[in-house]
Design a protein around this motif. Structure first.
Motif, short mmCIF file in Angstrom:
data_model
loop_
_atom_site.label_atom_id
_atom_site.label_comp_id
_atom_site.label_asym_id
_atom_site.label_seq_id
_atom_site.Cartn_x
_atom_site.Cartn_y
_atom_site.Cartn_z
N VAL A 60 -1.94 1.15 1.54
CA VAL A 60 -2.64 0.50 0.42
C VAL A 60 -4.13 0.36 0.75
CG1 VAL A 60 -2.89 -1.67 -0.88
CG2 VAL A 60 -0.61 -0.70 -0.48
N ALA A 61 -4.43 -0.11 1.95
CA ALA A 61 -5.83 -0.27 2.35
C ALA A 61 -6.55 1.08 2.37
CB ALA A 61 -5.92 -0.93 3.72
N ALA A 62 -5.89 2.11 2.86
CA ALA A 62 -6.52 3.44 2.93
C ALA A 62 -6.78 4.01 1.55
CB ALA A 62 -5.63 4.39 3.74
N VAL A 63 -5.83 3.82 0.63
CA VAL A 63 -6.02 4.32 -0.74
C VAL A 63 -7.14 3.54 -1.43
CG1 VAL A 63 -4.93 4.52 -3.02
CG2 VAL A 63 -3.69 5.28 -0.97
N LEU B 150 2.79 1.97 19.09
CA LEU B 150 2.78 2.21 17.63
C LEU B 150 2.18 1.01 16.90
CD1 LEU B 150 6.27 3.83 16.86
CD2 LEU B 150 4.03 4.95 16.80
N GLY B 151 2.51 -0.19 17.35
CA GLY B 151 1.93 -1.40 16.76
C GLY B 151 0.44 -1.49 17.02
N VAL B 152 0.01 -1.07 18.21
CA VAL B 152 -1.43 -1.05 18.53
C VAL B 152 -2.15 -0.09 17.58
CG1 VAL B 152 -3.14 -0.43 20.30
CG2 VAL B 152 -1.09 -1.73 20.93
N ALA B 153 -1.55 1.08 17.34
CA ALA B 153 -2.15 2.05 16.41
C ALA B 153 -2.23 1.45 15.00
CB ALA B 153 -1.35 3.35 16.41
N GLN B 154 -1.18 0.76 14.58
CA GLN B 154 -1.22 0.12 13.26
C GLN B 154 -2.31 -0.94 13.21
OE1 GLN B 154 2.96 -1.13 12.87
NE2 GLN B 154 3.14 0.34 11.18
N TRP B 155 -2.40 -1.74 14.23
CA TRP B 155 -3.43 -2.79 14.31
C TRP B 155 -4.81 -2.16 14.13
CZ3 TRP B 155 -2.42 -8.07 15.51
CH2 TRP B 155 -3.54 -8.86 15.73
N SER B 156 -5.03 -1.06 14.84
CA SER B 156 -6.31 -0.36 14.79
C SER B 156 -6.59 0.20 13.39
CB SER B 156 -6.31 0.77 15.82
OG SER B 156 -7.44 1.57 15.69
N LEU B 157 -5.57 0.78 12.77
CA LEU B 157 -5.75 1.36 11.43
C LEU B 157 -6.09 0.30 10.39
CD1 LEU B 157 -2.87 3.99 11.40
CD2 LEU B 157 -5.33 4.46 11.41
N LEU B 158 -5.74 -0.93 10.66
CA LEU B 158 -6.02 -2.02 9.72
C LEU B 158 -7.42 -2.61 9.88
CD1 LEU B 158 -2.49 -3.57 9.91
CD2 LEU B 158 -3.62 -2.90 7.77
N THR B 159 -8.19 -2.14 10.85
CA THR B 159 -9.52 -2.69 11.11
C THR B 159 -10.42 -2.68 9.87
OG1 THR B 159 -9.38 -2.18 13.45
CG2 THR B 159 -11.59 -2.45 12.54
N PRO B 160 -10.53 -1.57 9.12
CA PRO B 160 -11.43 -1.60 7.97
C PRO B 160 -10.81 -2.21 6.70
CG PRO B 160 -10.52 0.60 8.23
CD PRO B 160 -10.01 -0.23 9.38
N ALA B 161 -9.56 -2.65 6.77
CA ALA B 161 -8.87 -3.17 5.59
C ALA B 161 -9.47 -4.51 5.15
CB ALA B 161 -7.39 -3.34 5.89
N PRO B 162 -9.38 -4.81 3.85
CA PRO B 162 -9.77 -6.14 3.39
C PRO B 162 -8.89 -7.20 4.06
CG PRO B 162 -9.20 -4.71 1.53
CD PRO B 162 -8.88 -3.96 2.77
N ARG B 163 -9.45 -8.39 4.23
CA ARG B 163 -8.73 -9.47 4.93
C ARG B 163 -7.32 -9.70 4.39
NH1 ARG B 163 -12.04 -13.16 8.02
NH2 ARG B 163 -10.51 -14.82 8.00
N TRP B 164 -7.18 -9.65 3.08
CA TRP B 164 -5.89 -9.96 2.46
C TRP B 164 -4.82 -8.92 2.77
CZ3 TRP B 164 -4.01 -6.73 -1.46
CH2 TRP B 164 -4.93 -5.83 -2.02
N LEU B 165 -5.23 -7.74 3.26
CA LEU B 165 -4.29 -6.72 3.74
C LEU B 165 -4.25 -6.67 5.27
CD1 LEU B 165 -5.16 -3.77 1.33
CD2 LEU B 165 -3.05 -5.10 1.36
N LYS B 166 -5.42 -6.91 5.88
CA LYS B 166 -5.53 -6.78 7.34
C LYS B 166 -4.61 -7.75 8.07
CE LYS B 166 -9.63 -6.53 8.96
NZ LYS B 166 -10.98 -6.71 9.46
N TRP B 167 -4.67 -9.03 7.74
CA TRP B 167 -3.94 -10.01 8.54
C TRP B 167 -2.44 -9.99 8.31
CZ3 TRP B 167 -5.98 -10.72 12.79
CH2 TRP B 167 -7.36 -10.66 12.91
N PRO B 168 -1.94 -9.82 7.09
CA PRO B 168 -0.49 -9.63 6.96
C PRO B 168 -0.03 -8.34 7.64
CG PRO B 168 -1.44 -10.19 4.83
CD PRO B 168 -2.58 -9.97 5.78
N GLY B 169 -0.85 -7.29 7.56
CA GLY B 169 -0.51 -6.03 8.22
C GLY B 169 -0.47 -6.17 9.73
N ARG B 170 -1.43 -6.89 10.27
CA ARG B 170 -1.45 -7.09 11.72
C ARG B 170 -0.31 -7.99 12.17
NH1 ARG B 170 -7.88 -7.14 13.42
NH2 ARG B 170 -8.03 -4.85 13.46
N LEU B 171 0.05 -8.96 11.36
CA LEU B 171 1.21 -9.79 11.67
C LEU B 171 2.48 -8.93 11.68
CD1 LEU B 171 2.36 -12.62 12.21
CD2 LEU B 171 2.56 -12.89 9.73
#
Length: 194
Positions: A132-135, A50-71
């Motif tokens: 948030v990133a998807a919206v 599930l965490g791997v799927a979340q990590w993947s979904l955050l790929t196109p996110a802006p940096r300010w959302l991607k890295w806190p999301g991946r953490l």
């Protein structure tokens, strides 16, 4: 890999966990302890997906959302795996060895529940950032899938994968993740054709 194949891949962990939830014992006692332990050994590599799927979904996110999301996704995988090991494997082993529930297993479950709640909260935080990133990327197209994913993520705080609510929660995750992903891909595709 096609867009629909990638969408299916992010749904697989939730689908697997829903299936395992359907055969998860409702209660841990002397009769269910061997299967309880075995099931949680099987689930040990499945929950982190599930965490791997979340990590993947955050790929196109802006940096300010991607890295806190991946953490947060990493925090989910680490801490929820702790719940699986402690309350699942250790709890089942203790009940089996003691031929029933004792105060010892209560202490084991208390420790497991603490780390599990941290993991589930991390899962919710990552899901919020994914939505948030998807919206931001896809606008209103991402809202229905985002609502499904967020409702399932809130439910996951205390449902685990137990039948029936936990199974429905995992089905919600399995529906919400690809829905959000496909909304973002649809939006990116429209931008490229302009």
């Amino acid at each position: 890999m096609s867009r629909s194949s990638r969408g299916f891949l992010v749904a697989v962990p939730g689908l697997l966990l829903a299936g395992f939830g359907a055969v998860h014992p409702a209660q841990l006692d002397a009769a269910t302890a061997p299967w309880w332990t075995t099931l949680h050994i099987i689930l040990l590599p499945v929950f982190p997906l599930l965490g791997v799927a979340q990590w993947s979904l955050l790929t196109p996110a802006p940096r300010w959302l991607k890295w806190p999301g991946r953490l947060a996704a990493f925090g989910y995988a680490a801490f929820y795996g702790g719940l699986d090991a402690v309350a699942g494997i250790a709890g089942g082993t203790v009940v089996h060895a003691q031929h029933g529930a004792t105060p010892v297993v209560g202490a084991v479950f208390m420790a497991g529940d603490q780390v599990g709640l941290i993991g589930a909260a991390c899962f919710l935080a990552a899901s919020v950032l994914i939505v948030v990133a998807a919206v931001l990327r896809a606008g209103w197209w991402a809202v229905p899938g985002g609502v499904v994913l967020l409702l399932a993520s809130v439910s996951f705080l205390d449902s685990h994968i137990f039948w029936p609510r936990g199974v429905l929660t995992m089905l919600g995750v399995a529906a919400g993740m690809p829905w959000v992903y496909l909304a973002g891909e649809r939006s990116a595709e429209k931008e490229m054709t302009r």
